[in-house]
Design an enzyme around this catalytic site. Structure first.
Site, short mmCIF file in Angstrom:
data_model
loop_
_atom_site.label_atom_id
_atom_site.label_comp_id
_atom_site.label_asym_id
_atom_site.label_seq_id
_atom_site.Cartn_x
_atom_site.Cartn_y
_atom_site.Cartn_z
N HIS A 357 0.85 -1.20 0.00
CA HIS A 357 0.00 0.00 0.00
C HIS A 357 0.89 1.25 0.00
O HIS A 357 1.77 1.40 0.85
CB HIS A 357 -0.93 0.00 1.21
CG HIS A 357 -1.97 1.08 1.12
ND1 HIS A 357 -3.23 0.85 0.60
CD2 HIS A 357 -1.92 2.39 1.42
CE1 HIS A 357 -3.91 1.99 0.61
NE2 HIS A 357 -3.13 2.94 1.10
N ALA A 358 0.65 2.14 -0.95
CA ALA A 358 1.54 3.28 -1.14
C ALA A 358 1.58 4.19 0.09
O ALA A 358 0.54 4.44 0.71
CB ALA A 358 1.08 4.09 -2.34
N HIS A 387 -0.29 11.82 -5.68
CA HIS A 387 -0.84 11.89 -4.32
C HIS A 387 0.31 11.81 -3.30
O HIS A 387 0.40 12.63 -2.38
CB HIS A 387 -1.83 10.74 -4.11
CG HIS A 387 -2.33 10.64 -2.70
ND1 HIS A 387 -3.49 11.24 -2.28
CD2 HIS A 387 -1.81 10.04 -1.60
CE1 HIS A 387 -3.67 11.01 -0.98
NE2 HIS A 387 -2.66 10.27 -0.55
N GLU A 388 1.15 10.82 -3.47
CA GLU A 388 2.25 10.62 -2.50
C GLU A 388 3.23 11.79 -2.51
O GLU A 388 3.74 12.20 -1.47
CB GLU A 388 2.99 9.30 -2.78
CG GLU A 388 2.12 8.06 -2.62
CD GLU A 388 1.43 7.96 -1.27
OE1 GLU A 388 1.98 8.46 -0.28
OE2 GLU A 388 0.32 7.40 -1.21
N HIS A 391 2.36 14.54 -0.22
CA HIS A 391 2.84 14.35 1.16
C HIS A 391 4.33 14.73 1.25
O HIS A 391 4.75 15.42 2.17
CB HIS A 391 2.72 12.88 1.59
CG HIS A 391 1.31 12.41 1.76
ND1 HIS A 391 0.39 13.04 2.55
CD2 HIS A 391 0.65 11.32 1.25
CE1 HIS A 391 -0.76 12.37 2.53
NE2 HIS A 391 -0.63 11.33 1.74
N GLU A 415 -3.63 15.09 2.80
CA GLU A 415 -4.07 14.16 1.76
C GLU A 415 -4.48 14.87 0.47
O GLU A 415 -4.56 14.25 -0.58
CB GLU A 415 -5.26 13.33 2.27
CG GLU A 415 -4.96 12.44 3.47
CD GLU A 415 -3.86 11.43 3.23
OE1 GLU A 415 -3.61 11.11 2.05
OE2 GLU A 415 -3.22 10.99 4.20
N HIS A 516 -6.45 0.50 6.01
CA HIS A 516 -6.45 1.50 7.07
C HIS A 516 -7.06 1.01 8.39
O HIS A 516 -6.83 1.61 9.42
CB HIS A 516 -7.16 2.76 6.58
CG HIS A 516 -6.51 3.33 5.33
ND1 HIS A 516 -6.57 2.68 4.12
CD2 HIS A 516 -5.76 4.43 5.12
CE1 HIS A 516 -5.91 3.38 3.21
NE2 HIS A 516 -5.41 4.45 3.80
N TYR A 526 -9.48 11.41 4.16
CA TYR A 526 -9.58 11.26 2.70
C TYR A 526 -10.88 11.83 2.18
O TYR A 526 -10.95 12.33 1.06
CB TYR A 526 -9.46 9.79 2.30
CG TYR A 526 -8.16 9.15 2.74
CD1 TYR A 526 -6.96 9.48 2.12
CD2 TYR A 526 -8.12 8.24 3.79
CE1 TYR A 526 -5.77 8.91 2.52
CE2 TYR A 526 -6.94 7.66 4.20
CZ TYR A 526 -5.76 7.99 3.56
OH TYR A 526 -4.58 7.42 3.96
#
Ligand code: X8Z
Ligand code: ZN
Length: 617
Positions: A357-358, A387-388, A391, A415, A516, A526
């Protein structure tokens, strides 16, 4: 300048370094029980409070860094030993934070300067897994948390014949296979990984609730909801308000998709009831973009097939990340540090268990940032890479803040950054970066393109809300262990309008099949992000001087938009989030109207398609 994916040697040597060279874990710190005296001095001064916070932050930075480093090794190299180290680190961090939060109580009620008062509060809220009162309980909780996460990481579906399948392999089939029974088999096979979690999850709820009570909250859900610069009750009401704004859009899409799926699967998809959960192209039916070919507007082409473009260009996993980095640098942001390329994990290693999971990591809170992801070459992964990186850029821009302020304005902001940028991946942008030769002419107000996006973004909304709806009710005791699965499916049906493809019982623990839940990652963030990203996009597009429909805007290359974004990122969580929102949007309220505006042409089209249909379930 180069970049090996984190390979077995690197990770093995890291693991060895940790077990050999790291100092032994500090002896467990006892947390005082409620009501016990906390300090010799009864009336502390502001100076004492400042000294306490400074000292705590210095220790916390070290402890968190060690924790993150151990977790990174564990999740890129899951073994009995790394699990043990991770559980120890978890217990140690939990204990330290519990003790400091308790010590900080003596400063409550003291007229502190704003920044200091904020840090005292954040210290208490800094733990998603709060420490229960005794050392034995803390060790047990840490061990269970590690077990749950590792069980998920190692999960596989082993069919009666043939090789076992990882989640990535299953997901590839779910995205493309259209055989009802095969899809049901895969769905059921994966969900079985969670059964062994069930009993231990109930114990985790008990113990973490005890930890929340130590901090003065009725349960863990209330502690999680307290981290939004308002009361837990006000926050829950905010979520309801936002959900009410977007619900009609979801319902319109559900109605249309169900009709089209009936054309494909016949009466196994009910005319007026919930959609079978395994037909939507994704294990959790949380994003439906993969079934776009089944539901594309009749007469419209397939639109831009990003997966095909990437594969034709023979783009490799690191290059996927380079595209993402290129977007952020076009906004005037820094290049990713060399260590990012050297220490990240970009592909699933062939020889060991990892959590695919990323995720994005901030190991030292001072620039040692990493990506951990099993990148495949398709549009979904292209999106996730952005997305990552959202962060990662947050980490990089707030790294000079004190450690307690190194977080998103709230976790939904964290997020939302990469997702905001991803909204700018328009056909024109793909052409600018040489992935697409020519932008296809716009047809019918771009309904196809909007539907493709909405299948992911709009479908996600009820899912994003219900995960924590379930958890909040579990933590408060409204849902007891005997009802875990039944209550889960009640919410899934009520919000998403979906139903399980095979009969479920209380032997099952379907929530545990979503990362999660065993990973103890709060989820409402999210949902908030899905709303905020459109708010941010609309504001940044205004800054960039965009004219025309919102979905045609790309902020690529726009330095003014980049400046705004950088300003937001560098604030971290040093100020209440409405101020951060004001920096980027000029307003202080979360609001879904930007999302509704973005999809307005689609909503009008859906309403037409749905005429005469019996919508709802
Ligand atoms: O977990 C994630 C990211 C890491 S923070 C990959 N997401 C949620 C999910 O996969 O369920 C992004 C969208 C929602
Ligand atoms: Zn994320």
């Amino acid at each position: 300048m180069y970049k090996l994916p984190c390979n077995v040697l690197i990770c093995l040597s890291m693991a060895l370094t940790l077990s050999v060279a790291c100092p032994p874990a500090a002896p467990p710190l006892e947390v005082r029980r409620k009501g016990e005296p906390v300090s010799a001095s009864s009336k502390p001064s502001v100076e004492e409070a400042r000294a306490f916070i400074e000292q705590t932050e210095a220790e916390l930075k070290k402890l968190w860094s060690r924790h993150e480093r151990i977790k990174f090794v564990q999740l890129t190299y899951v073994t009995h030993d790394t699990e043990t180290l991770a559980a120890e680190a978890e217990a140690q961090t939990m204990t330290f934070l519990g003790e400091k939060a308790r010590e900080a109580r003596r400063f409550e009620g003291l007229p502190l300067p704003e920044d200091l008062a904020r840090k005292v509060r954040l210290l208490k809220l800094a733990q998603t897994l709060p420490a229960p009162p005794t050392a034995d309980e803390r060790a047990e909780l840490a061990e269970i948390a590690t077990f749950l996460e590792s069980t998920y990481a190692k999960g596989k579906y082993c069919p009666p014949k043939g090789a076992c399948l990882t989640l990535d392999a299953i997901s590839r089939e779910l995205a493309t296979v259209r055989d009802y029974d095969r899809l049901a088999e895969l769905w059921q096979g994966w969900h079985a990984i969670a059964r062994p979690m069930r009993a231990r999850y109930a114990r985790y709820v008990e113990l973490s609730n005890r930890g929340a009570r130590e901090l003065g909250y009725p349960d863990l859900g209330a502690l999680w909801r307290a981290n939004y610069d308002m009361s837990p009750e006000e926050f829950a009401a905010e979520v309801e308000r936002l959900y009410a704004q977007v619900q009609p859009l979801y319902q319109a899409m559900h109605c249309y998709v169900r009709k089209r799926l009936r054309e494909r699967y016949g009466a196994r998809v009910p005319e007026a009831g919930p959609i079978p959960a395994h037909l939507l192209g994704n294990m959790w039916a949380q994003e439906w973009g993969n079934i776009y070919p089944l539901v594309a507007p009749p007469g419209q082409g397939r639109g831009v097939d990003l997966k095909a473009l990437l594969q034709r260009k023979k783009v490799n996993p690191q290059q996927m990340v380079r595209y993402g980095e290129g977007f952020f640098t076009s906004l005037g942001m820094m290049a990713l540090p060399e260590t990012f390329w050297m220490r990240s994990m970009f592909v699933r290693p062939r020889d060991r268990e990892v959590l695919c999971h990323a995720s994005a990591w901030d190991i030292t809170f001072s620039g040692d940032v990493r990506l951990k992801m099993c990148i495949e070459i398709d549009d979904e992964n292209f999106q996730t890479v952005h997305h990552e990186l959202g962060h990662i850029y947050y980490y990089l821009y707030y790294k000079d803040q004190p450690v307690l302020f190194q977080a998103g304005a709230h976790d939904g902001f964290h997020e939302a950054i990469g997702d905001t940028v991803a909204l700018s991946i328009t056909p024109r942008y793909l052409q600018q970066i040489g992935l697409l030769e020519a932008v296809p002419p716009s047809q019918d107000g771009d309904v196809g393109l909007l539907l493709r996006r909405a299948l992911d973004a709009v479908a996600f909304l009820p899912f994003g809300k219900l995960i924590d709806q379930w958890r909040w009710d579990v933590f408060s005791g409204k849902i007891g262990p005997q009802d875990y699965n039944r209550a889960w499916w009640e919410l899934r049906t009520r919000y998403q309008g979906i139903a399980p493809p095979t009969p479920r019982t209380e032997e099952d623990f379907d929530p545990g099949a979503k990362m999660h839940i065993p990973g103890n990652v709060p989820y409402i963030r999210y949902f908030l992000a899905r709303i905020l990203q459109y708010q941010f996009h609309r504001a940044l597009c205004e800054t960039a001087g965009h004219r025309g429909p919102l979905h045609t805007c790309s902020i690529h290359g726009n330095q003014a938009a980049g400046e705004r974004l950088k300003k937001l990122l560098s604030m971290g969580t040093s100020r209440p989030w409405p101020e951060a929102l004001e920096v980027i949007t000029g307003t202080r309220q979360m609001d879904a109207t930007a999302m509704l505006e973005y999809y307005r042409p689609l909503k009008e089209w859906l309403d037409k398609q749905n005429q005469g249909q019996k919508c709802g379930w």
